[in-house]
Design a protein around this motif. Structure first.
Motif, PDB file in Angstrom:
ATOM      1  N   GLU A   1      25.474 -40.196 -45.010  1.00  0.00           N
ATOM      2  CA  GLU A   1      24.929 -39.228 -45.983  1.00  0.00           C
ATOM      3  C   GLU A   1      23.511 -39.615 -46.393  1.00  0.00           C
ATOM      4  O   GLU A   1      22.605 -38.774 -46.395  1.00  0.00           O
ATOM      5  N   VAL A   2      23.329 -40.855 -46.756  1.00  0.00           N
ATOM      6  CA  VAL A   2      22.031 -41.318 -47.254  1.00  0.00           C
ATOM      7  C   VAL A   2      20.992 -41.346 -46.141  1.00  0.00           C
ATOM      8  O   VAL A   2      19.881 -40.847 -46.300  1.00  0.00           O
ATOM      9  N   MET A   3      21.349 -41.910 -44.999  1.00  0.00           N
ATOM     10  CA  MET A   3      20.391 -42.071 -43.909  1.00  0.00           C
ATOM     11  C   MET A   3      19.890 -40.733 -43.374  1.00  0.00           C
ATOM     12  O   MET A   3      18.713 -40.590 -43.061  1.00  0.00           O
ATOM     13  N   TYR A   4      20.785 -39.749 -43.303  1.00  0.00           N
ATOM     14  CA  TYR A   4      20.427 -38.457 -42.707  1.00  0.00           C
ATOM     15  C   TYR A   4      20.263 -37.345 -43.749  1.00  0.00           C
ATOM     16  O   TYR A   4      20.121 -36.183 -43.381  1.00  0.00           O
ATOM     17  N   ALA A   5      20.279 -37.712 -45.024  1.00  0.00           N
ATOM     18  CA  ALA A   5      20.061 -36.771 -46.123  1.00  0.00           C
ATOM     19  C   ALA A   5      20.956 -35.535 -46.014  1.00  0.00           C
ATOM     20  O   ALA A   5      20.494 -34.404 -46.022  1.00  0.00           O
ATOM     21  N   ILE A   6      22.248 -35.796 -45.882  1.00  0.00           N
ATOM     22  CA  ILE A   6      23.220 -34.711 -45.796  1.00  0.00           C
ATOM     23  C   ILE A   6      24.234 -34.852 -46.925  1.00  0.00           C
ATOM     24  O   ILE A   6      24.371 -35.914 -47.524  1.00  0.00           O
ATOM     25  N   GLU A   7      24.938 -33.774 -47.199  1.00  0.00           N
ATOM     26  CA  GLU A   7      25.979 -33.768 -48.225  1.00  0.00           C
ATOM     27  C   GLU A   7      27.274 -34.339 -47.655  1.00  0.00           C
ATOM     28  O   GLU A   7      27.509 -34.289 -46.443  1.00  0.00           O
ATOM     29  N   GLN A   8      28.131 -34.826 -48.527  1.00  0.00           N
ATOM     30  CA  GLN A   8      29.413 -35.399 -48.115  1.00  0.00           C
ATOM     31  C   GLN A   8      30.212 -34.410 -47.266  1.00  0.00           C
ATOM     32  O   GLN A   8      30.799 -34.781 -46.256  1.00  0.00           O
ATOM     33  N   ARG A   9      30.202 -33.148 -47.651  1.00  0.00           N
ATOM     34  CA  ARG A   9      30.981 -32.135 -46.929  1.00  0.00           C
ATOM     35  C   ARG A   9      30.445 -31.890 -45.514  1.00  0.00           C
ATOM     36  O   ARG A   9      31.119 -31.294 -44.690  1.00  0.00           O
ATOM     37  N   GLU A  10      29.234 -32.326 -45.220  1.00  0.00           N
ATOM     38  CA  GLU A  10      28.617 -32.119 -43.912  1.00  0.00           C
ATOM     39  C   GLU A  10      28.817 -33.280 -42.938  1.00  0.00           C
ATOM     40  O   GLU A  10      28.495 -33.149 -41.760  1.00  0.00           O
ATOM     41  N   VAL A  11      29.344 -34.384 -43.420  1.00  0.00           N
ATOM     42  CA  VAL A  11      29.441 -35.594 -42.603  1.00  0.00           C
ATOM     43  C   VAL A  11      30.277 -35.377 -41.350  1.00  0.00           C
ATOM     44  O   VAL A  11      29.862 -35.729 -40.239  1.00  0.00           O
ATOM     45  N   HIS A  12      31.461 -34.795 -41.477  1.00  0.00           N
ATOM     46  CA  HIS A  12      32.347 -34.620 -40.316  1.00  0.00           C
ATOM     47  C   HIS A  12      31.697 -33.755 -39.238  1.00  0.00           C
ATOM     48  O   HIS A  12      31.723 -34.108 -38.053  1.00  0.00           O
ATOM     49  N   SER A  13      31.109 -32.651 -39.627  1.00  0.00           N
ATOM     50  CA  SER A  13      30.473 -31.781 -38.625  1.00  0.00           C
ATOM     51  C   SER A  13      29.225 -32.434 -38.046  1.00  0.00           C
ATOM     52  O   SER A  13      28.939 -32.274 -36.860  1.00  0.00           O
ATOM     53  N   PHE A  14      28.491 -33.195 -38.854  1.00  0.00           N
ATOM     54  CA  PHE A  14      27.315 -33.912 -38.351  1.00  0.00           C
ATOM     55  C   PHE A  14      27.720 -34.917 -37.273  1.00  0.00           C
ATOM     56  O   PHE A  14      27.115 -34.977 -36.209  1.00  0.00           O
ATOM     57  N   ILE A  15      28.758 -35.673 -37.552  1.00  0.00           N
ATOM     58  CA  ILE A  15      29.254 -36.656 -36.578  1.00  0.00           C
ATOM     59  C   ILE A  15      29.697 -35.951 -35.302  1.00  0.00           C
ATOM     60  O   ILE A  15      29.351 -36.378 -34.199  1.00  0.00           O
ATOM     61  N   ALA A  16      30.443 -34.868 -35.443  1.00  0.00           N
ATOM     62  CA  ALA A  16      30.930 -34.119 -34.278  1.00  0.00           C
ATOM     63  C   ALA A  16      29.777 -33.574 -33.431  1.00  0.00           C
ATOM     64  O   ALA A  16      29.873 -33.539 -32.201  1.00  0.00           O
ATOM     65  N   ASN A  17      28.693 -33.162 -34.072  1.00  0.00           N
ATOM     66  CA  ASN A  17      27.529 -32.636 -33.348  1.00  0.00           C
ATOM     67  C   ASN A  17      26.697 -33.728 -32.695  1.00  0.00           C
ATOM     68  O   ASN A  17      26.056 -33.494 -31.672  1.00  0.00           O
ATOM     69  N   GLU A  18      26.702 -34.915 -33.274  1.00  0.00           N
ATOM     70  CA  GLU A  18      25.828 -35.994 -32.804  1.00  0.00           C
ATOM     71  C   GLU A  18      26.486 -36.938 -31.790  1.00  0.00           C
ATOM     72  O   GLU A  18      25.785 -37.558 -30.990  1.00  0.00           O
ATOM     73  N   LEU A  19      27.795 -37.047 -31.839  1.00  0.00           N
ATOM     74  CA  LEU A  19      28.490 -38.033 -30.991  1.00  0.00           C
ATOM     75  C   LEU A  19      29.556 -37.361 -30.131  1.00  0.00           C
ATOM     76  O   LEU A  19      30.181 -36.399 -30.557  1.00  0.00           O
ATOM     77  N   SER A  20      29.768 -37.911 -28.958  1.00  0.00           N
ATOM     78  CA  SER A  20      30.872 -37.419 -28.133  1.00  0.00           C
ATOM     79  C   SER A  20      32.174 -38.049 -28.633  1.00  0.00           C
ATOM     80  O   SER A  20      32.189 -39.184 -29.117  1.00  0.00           O
ATOM     81  N   LEU A  21      33.271 -37.306 -28.524  1.00  0.00           N
ATOM     82  CA  LEU A  21      34.560 -37.773 -29.037  1.00  0.00           C
ATOM     83  C   LEU A  21      35.029 -39.084 -28.421  1.00  0.00           C
ATOM     84  O   LEU A  21      35.727 -39.861 -29.062  1.00  0.00           O
ATOM     85  N   ASP A  22      34.634 -39.336 -27.198  1.00  0.00           N
ATOM     86  CA  ASP A  22      35.084 -40.566 -26.537  1.00  0.00           C
ATOM     87  C   ASP A  22      34.213 -41.782 -26.866  1.00  0.00           C
ATOM     88  O   ASP A  22      34.474 -42.877 -26.384  1.00  0.00           O
TER      89      ASP A  22
END
Length: 91
Positions: free
Chosen positions: A52-73
Protein backbone atom coordinates in the motif's frame (compact mmCIF):
# COMPACT_ATOMS: atom_id res chain seq x y z
CA UNK A 1 21.93 19.35 10.71
CA UNK A 2 23.11 16.19 8.94
CA UNK A 3 24.52 16.45 5.44
CA UNK A 4 23.73 12.80 4.61
CA UNK A 5 21.35 12.44 1.71
CA UNK A 6 18.11 10.57 2.32
CA UNK A 7 16.58 8.60 -0.52
CA UNK A 8 12.82 8.70 -0.83
CA UNK A 9 10.19 7.75 -3.35
CA UNK A 10 8.92 10.87 -5.01
CA UNK A 11 5.85 9.06 -6.39
CA UNK A 12 4.62 8.02 -2.95
CA UNK A 13 5.93 11.00 -1.00
CA UNK A 14 7.74 8.79 1.47
CA UNK A 15 10.24 11.31 2.78
CA UNK A 16 9.44 11.21 6.47
CA UNK A 17 13.03 10.59 7.52
CA UNK A 18 14.21 13.72 5.76
CA UNK A 19 11.52 15.83 7.38
CA UNK A 20 12.13 14.31 10.79
CA UNK A 21 15.84 15.06 10.51
CA UNK A 22 15.14 18.64 9.44
CA UNK A 23 16.86 18.17 6.11
CA UNK A 24 16.45 20.54 3.21
CA UNK A 25 14.50 19.43 0.14
CA UNK A 26 17.59 19.76 -2.07
CA UNK A 27 19.37 17.17 0.08
CA UNK A 28 16.77 14.51 -0.69
CA UNK A 29 17.34 12.17 -3.61
CA UNK A 30 14.48 10.32 -5.25
CA UNK A 31 14.40 6.96 -6.98
CA UNK A 32 11.71 5.24 -9.02
CA UNK A 33 9.44 2.66 -7.45
CA UNK A 34 10.48 -0.80 -8.70
CA UNK A 35 8.00 -3.21 -10.27
CA UNK A 36 6.34 -5.45 -7.68
CA UNK A 37 8.01 -8.57 -9.12
CA UNK A 38 11.46 -7.00 -8.68
CA UNK A 39 10.71 -5.87 -5.15
CA UNK A 40 9.40 -9.30 -4.19
CA UNK A 41 12.55 -10.90 -5.62
CA UNK A 42 14.65 -8.65 -3.40
CA UNK A 43 12.57 -8.88 -0.24
CA UNK A 44 11.18 -12.47 -0.55
CA UNK A 45 8.16 -11.48 1.61
CA UNK A 46 5.98 -8.36 1.44
CA UNK A 47 3.10 -7.42 3.70
CA UNK A 48 0.03 -5.75 2.26
CA UNK A 49 0.72 -2.54 4.19
CA UNK A 50 4.19 -2.33 2.61
CA UNK A 51 2.60 -2.67 -0.83
CA UNK A 52 0.00 0.00 0.00
CA UNK A 53 2.66 2.49 1.04
CA UNK A 54 5.22 1.72 -1.67
CA UNK A 55 2.72 1.89 -4.54
CA UNK A 56 0.38 4.52 -3.03
CA UNK A 57 -2.71 2.35 -3.24
CA UNK A 58 -5.65 1.77 -0.92
CA UNK A 59 -6.00 -1.40 1.15
CA UNK A 60 -8.98 -2.51 -0.95
CA UNK A 61 -6.79 -2.34 -4.10
CA UNK A 62 -3.97 -4.58 -2.87
CA UNK A 63 -5.40 -7.92 -4.06
CA UNK A 64 -6.17 -6.70 -7.57
CA UNK A 65 -2.81 -4.89 -7.77
CA UNK A 66 -0.96 -8.09 -6.89
CA UNK A 67 -3.03 -10.09 -9.39
CA UNK A 68 -2.22 -7.57 -12.15
CA UNK A 69 1.49 -7.35 -11.34
CA UNK A 70 2.43 -10.97 -10.61
CA UNK A 71 1.74 -14.31 -12.22
CA UNK A 72 -0.10 -16.80 -9.99
CA UNK A 73 2.73 -19.30 -10.15
CA UNK A 74 5.33 -16.81 -8.84
CA UNK A 75 3.99 -16.16 -5.33
CA UNK A 76 1.91 -17.52 -2.47
CA UNK A 77 -0.48 -15.42 -0.43
CA UNK A 78 -0.80 -16.01 3.31
CA UNK A 79 -2.21 -14.26 6.34
CA UNK A 80 -0.98 -13.69 9.86
CA UNK A 81 -2.87 -11.72 12.54
CA UNK A 82 -5.30 -10.41 9.91
CA UNK A 83 -2.43 -9.08 7.76
CA UNK A 84 -2.09 -10.47 4.24
CA UNK A 85 1.40 -11.04 2.89
CA UNK A 86 2.94 -12.57 -0.20
CA UNK A 87 6.06 -14.68 -0.58
CA UNK A 88 8.07 -15.91 -3.52
CA UNK A 89 7.14 -19.49 -4.36
CA UNK A 90 9.99 -21.86 -3.72
CA UNK A 91 11.18 -23.46 -6.92
Amino acid sequence: MSRNNIICDIETGVCGEAQALGMEVDQVQSRPVPPLASLLDQEIRLFSKEIEVMYAIEQREVHSFIANELSLDSYTQKEIVNEVYIEIKQK
